[in-house]
Design an enzyme around this catalytic site. Structure first.
Site, short mmCIF file in Angstrom:
data_model
loop_
_atom_site.label_atom_id
_atom_site.label_comp_id
_atom_site.label_asym_id
_atom_site.label_seq_id
_atom_site.Cartn_x
_atom_site.Cartn_y
_atom_site.Cartn_z
CB CYS A 85 -1.14 -0.18 2.91
SG CYS A 85 -2.20 -0.37 1.48
CG HIS A 185 -0.44 4.54 2.90
ND1 HIS A 185 0.69 3.75 2.77
CD2 HIS A 185 -1.36 4.01 2.08
CE1 HIS A 185 0.45 2.78 1.91
NE2 HIS A 185 -0.78 2.91 1.48
CD GLU A 187 2.81 5.44 5.26
OE1 GLU A 187 2.03 5.42 6.23
OE2 GLU A 187 2.74 4.67 4.30
N1 GLN Z 1 -0.62 0.89 -0.69
C1 GLN Z 1 -0.37 -0.39 -0.49
O1 GLN Z 1 0.46 -0.78 0.32
C2 GLN Z 1 -1.10 -1.33 -1.39
C3 GLN Z 1 -1.00 -2.79 -1.00
C4 GLN Z 1 -1.10 -3.68 -2.22
N2 GLN Z 1 -2.39 -3.58 -2.85
C5 GLN Z 1 -0.76 -5.11 -1.84
O2 GLN Z 1 -1.55 -5.99 -1.97
O3 GLN Z 1 0.32 -5.37 -1.41
#
Ligand code: GLN
EC number: 4.3.3.6
Length: 210
Positions: A85, A185, A187
């Protein structure tokens, strides 16, 4: 530190984000997991995970703690890195909808759009077919203000995509050499197959990249 024949030492970039969950998942995938904040700590690991969180904050803290350049140098030397992410955003050579001054570590020849799914859905969960996992069926994908990969260069392998209706397809997992990134994710799910896949990449890379 470790050699390719022993248990790999895998750091988790611990500036911000869901560090603890990755430490647990890595330990369950048979790695020696430890948090990394400073360049001296980075020098001690065979590989690193960049967690989920907030990529603009993580980027600022990486510059503040002096780990941005050392991370780039290790990536250039071939260190395996897995980004989830916000971590995926950190591994992108180019980002869309980032802050104007937002820096990334880079390394994967891809364009990543931040908060891409947010326009439809802030957060959602969906089964993901992840190429490269021998068994166990789809991965349970947890997407939280997730990015997607808008485009990839020729050297990037697409490991998973989500299909929306009949036409739109969004890339949510990629690999380029020793770099792995997912929009979701693993994890947070208790299913550690993607972490095990990464730890296998780390073993295959050995510890010659420091
Ligand atoms: N769950 C996440 O890691 C979200 C990422 C977040 N929207 C970002 O731009 O950093």
């Amino acid at each position: 530190m470790s050699s390719s024949s022993s248990t790999p030492v895998v750091g988790v970039l611990a500036l911000q984000g869901d560090v603890r969950e990755h430490l647990v998942a890595l330990a369950e995938a048979d790695a020696l997991a430890r948090p990394v904040r400073r360049p001296e700590e980075l020098a001690e690991v065979d590989a690193i995970v960049i967690p989920g969180g907030e990529s603009t904050t993580m980027s600022k803290l990486a510059l503040l703690f002096g780990v941005m350049e050392p991370l780039r140098a290790r990536v250039a030397a071939g260190m395996p890195v897995y980004g989830t992410c916000a971590g995926m955003i950190m591994l992108a050579d180019k980002i869309l909808d980032g802050r104007d001054d937002q820096e990334t570590v880079g390394g994967i020849d891809m364009v990543v759009r931040r908060n891409a799914f947010g326009r439809q859905n802030e957060s959602f969960e969906q089964g993901v077919d992840f190429k490269g996992l021998a068994e166990g069926g789809p991965v349970h994908g947890v997407f939280i203000r997730a990015p997607w990969v808008e485009s990839v260069g020729a050297g990037v392998e697409v490991l998973a995509s989500l299909h929306e209706g009949t036409d739109a397809e969004h890339i949510v997992a990629v690999r380029q050499g020793n770099l792995l990134a997912t929009s979701f994710h693993p994890e947070l799910t208790g299913d550690h197959r993607v972490h095990a896949y990464f730890v296998e990449m780390v073993r295959a890379a050995g510890s010659h990249n420091k």
